[in-house]
Write a protein that holds these residues in place. Structure first.
Motif, PDB file in Angstrom:
ATOM      1  N   TYR A  85     -58.203 -16.683  49.987  1.00 22.85           N
ATOM      2  CA  TYR A  85     -57.714 -17.456  51.309  1.00 22.85           C
ATOM      3  C   TYR A  85     -57.011 -16.228  52.266  1.00 22.85           C
ATOM      4  N   ALA A  86     -56.083 -15.486  51.548  1.00 26.35           N
ATOM      5  CA  ALA A  86     -55.721 -14.484  52.377  1.00 26.35           C
ATOM      6  C   ALA A  86     -54.802 -14.774  53.680  1.00 26.35           C
ATOM      7  N   LEU A  87     -54.031 -15.901  53.431  1.00 30.04           N
ATOM      8  CA  LEU A  87     -53.357 -16.488  54.590  1.00 30.04           C
ATOM      9  C   LEU A  87     -52.000 -15.496  54.777  1.00 30.04           C
ATOM     10  N   PHE A  88     -51.528 -15.680  55.938  1.00 30.16           N
ATOM     11  CA  PHE A  88     -50.192 -14.989  56.215  1.00 30.16           C
ATOM     12  C   PHE A  88     -49.002 -15.919  55.773  1.00 30.16           C
ATOM     13  N   PRO A 132     -48.089 -21.992  54.293  1.00 28.93           N
ATOM     14  CA  PRO A 132     -49.166 -22.195  53.298  1.00 28.93           C
ATOM     15  C   PRO A 132     -48.774 -22.449  51.832  1.00 28.93           C
ATOM     16  N   ARG A 133     -47.439 -22.159  51.533  1.00 31.10           N
ATOM     17  CA  ARG A 133     -46.859 -22.326  50.391  1.00 31.10           C
ATOM     18  C   ARG A 133     -46.625 -23.881  50.126  1.00 31.10           C
ATOM     19  N   ARG A 142     -59.267 -24.494  53.333  1.00 29.64           N
ATOM     20  CA  ARG A 142     -59.786 -24.973  54.535  1.00 29.64           C
ATOM     21  C   ARG A 142     -59.248 -24.231  55.716  1.00 29.64           C
ATOM     22  N   ILE A 143     -58.289 -24.012  55.481  1.00 26.71           N
ATOM     23  CA  ILE A 143     -57.466 -22.944  56.743  1.00 26.71           C
ATOM     24  C   ILE A 143     -57.839 -21.921  56.717  1.00 26.71           C
ATOM     25  N   ALA A 144     -58.599 -21.356  55.789  1.00 28.05           N
ATOM     26  CA  ALA A 144     -59.140 -20.080  55.681  1.00 28.05           C
ATOM     27  C   ALA A 144     -60.315 -19.959  56.487  1.00 28.05           C
ATOM     28  N   LEU A 145     -61.019 -21.209  56.289  1.00 22.35           N
ATOM     29  CA  LEU A 145     -62.314 -21.464  56.872  1.00 22.35           C
ATOM     30  C   LEU A 145     -61.971 -21.578  58.235  1.00 22.35           C
ATOM     31  N   GLU A 160     -67.525 -17.510  48.198  1.00 22.24           N
ATOM     32  CA  GLU A 160     -67.255 -18.572  47.476  1.00 22.24           C
ATOM     33  C   GLU A 160     -66.240 -19.507  47.996  1.00 22.24           C
ATOM     34  N   PRO A 161     -66.221 -19.844  49.281  1.00 23.99           N
ATOM     35  CA  PRO A 161     -65.077 -20.566  50.129  1.00 23.99           C
ATOM     36  C   PRO A 161     -64.971 -21.929  49.425  1.00 23.99           C
TER      37      PRO A 161
END
Length: 363
Positions: A85-88, A132-133, A142-145, A160-161
């Protein structure tokens, strides 16, 4: 078709461990290429080299015909969707998606419209102000996409999304990704170990095994014309019958023979001629395998059968039954039959198929 990316003998070694053998690959402009293979096959290492996240040990990478082997990740014009994911964590969903647009200094009205469209694409419009948490793993994916797709890069790498999504949502997102690929006209390079996903999404599949490319081609090519036993077994289910090729004087039929059976085969063009034994050669050890897909086989009378055996198991599969037949090989023969034609465990049955609908691979 123009090559958008090209690797020339690109490789990666960690001390004595080979993560990726010298690999030549051309990714065509606008195509959807899937890197498919088991864990440890080298697919993720190759993707990371393309993204600029891993420095290759050797070889070259060309992007649009220009050497980008040692170019910084941010200078490659490539978007990436990470498996992790790697979301902030301190930014809201809306702000995470808007981040790449802010970096490109998009005006506020256009940014708001683009983020809204991206949220609708992944069915997350009502989650725009959450952190994100506060999301499940599937929602974070889905947000990462959406964050990658929102700025419409010309090359998109996807690691592998869809792994965290349930079956129904996974199928929906596959459809969305196909539509996005068509709408964006971008080059997609997609990593997965899911065979069905690869078959559904891809223009071409690059099947990897033991740090190298095993076979590359369209989904139909890999399914109908596997080049190796590994390809035949990894893409779908295959019955493999091992033996040697024989063609005797006065007989126009080419046959696969071993101690238990002798069956006619159709030898496709991709099989090397040296697999065919000369008429005067003494038969040797098994050197090829015949590949028969379960849907191509059918039950028959014992007298008319290519092979015969005893039914081990009959499994109800909704629209049909899956029948396992012991024919003396290491693995039972799997075939499908209609609900009205299913045999019972312990029955002696024959099995036949159309030789033209089989494939031949070297052992």
């Amino acid at each position: 078709m123009t090559a958008r990316l090209q690797t020339i003998a690109i490789s990666k070694h960690y001390d004595s461990v080979t993560a990726l053998s010298a690999t030549d690959l051309e990714v065509r402009d606008g195509e959807f290429l899937t890197l498919l293979g088991p864990s440890g096959s080298g697919k993720t290492t190759l993707l990371q080299i393309l993204a600029g996240l891993v420095e290759p040990s050797g070889g070259r990478l060309l992007i649009n015909g220009k050497d980008a082997t040692h170019a910084a990740a941010g200078d490659r014009g490539i978007g990436m969707v990470f498996q992790s994911y790697a979301l902030f964590p301190h930014l809201s969903v809306w702000e995470n998606i808007a981040y790449p647009l802010r970096m490109r200094k998009m005006d506020k009205a256009a940014m708001a419209s683009a983020v809204k469209d991206a949220l609708e694409m992944v069915q997350m419009g009502s989650y725009a102000h959450r952190l994100p948490r506060e999301l499940s793993g599937g929602q974070q994916q889905r947000i990462a996409l959406a964050r990658c797709f929102v700025y419409k890069p010309s090359v998109i790498l996807l690691d592998e999304p869809l792994g965290a999504l349930d079956k129904k949502l996974r199928e929906h997102m596959q459809s969305e990704i196909r539509s996005l690929h068509k709408d964006l006209g971008a080059t997609f390079i997609y990593v997965t170990h899911d065979q069905e996903e690869a078959l559904n999404l891809s223009d071409r599949i690059c099947l990897m095994n033991q740090s190298k490319i095993e076979q590359i081609g369209t989904p139909q090519d890999l399914y109908d014309k596997p080049a190796t036993a590994f390809s035949a077994q990894f893409i779908g289910y295959s019955n493999l019958l091992s033996g040697r090729v024989e063609k005797h004087a006065g007989d126009d039929n080419i046959r696969l023979c071993n101690a238990r059976f002798s069956v006619p085969i159709h030898v496709p063009e991709h099989v090397p001629v040296h697999s065919l034994l000369p008429l005067d050669k003494t038969p040797g050890a098994d050197d090829i395998s015949l590949v028969i897909r379960p849907e191509e086989a059918r039950l028959s009378s014992v007298d008319d059968a290519y092979v015969k055996g005893t039914v081990r198991e009959v499994v109800f599969a909704g629209s049909d039954f899956r029948v396992l037949v012991d024919i003396g090989e290491k693995q039972p023969f799997l075939l499908r039959c209609g609900r009205r034609d299913a045999p019972a465990p312990g029955d002696t049955v024959g099995v036949t198929w159309n030789p033209a609908h089989t494939a031949v691979v070297t052992c």
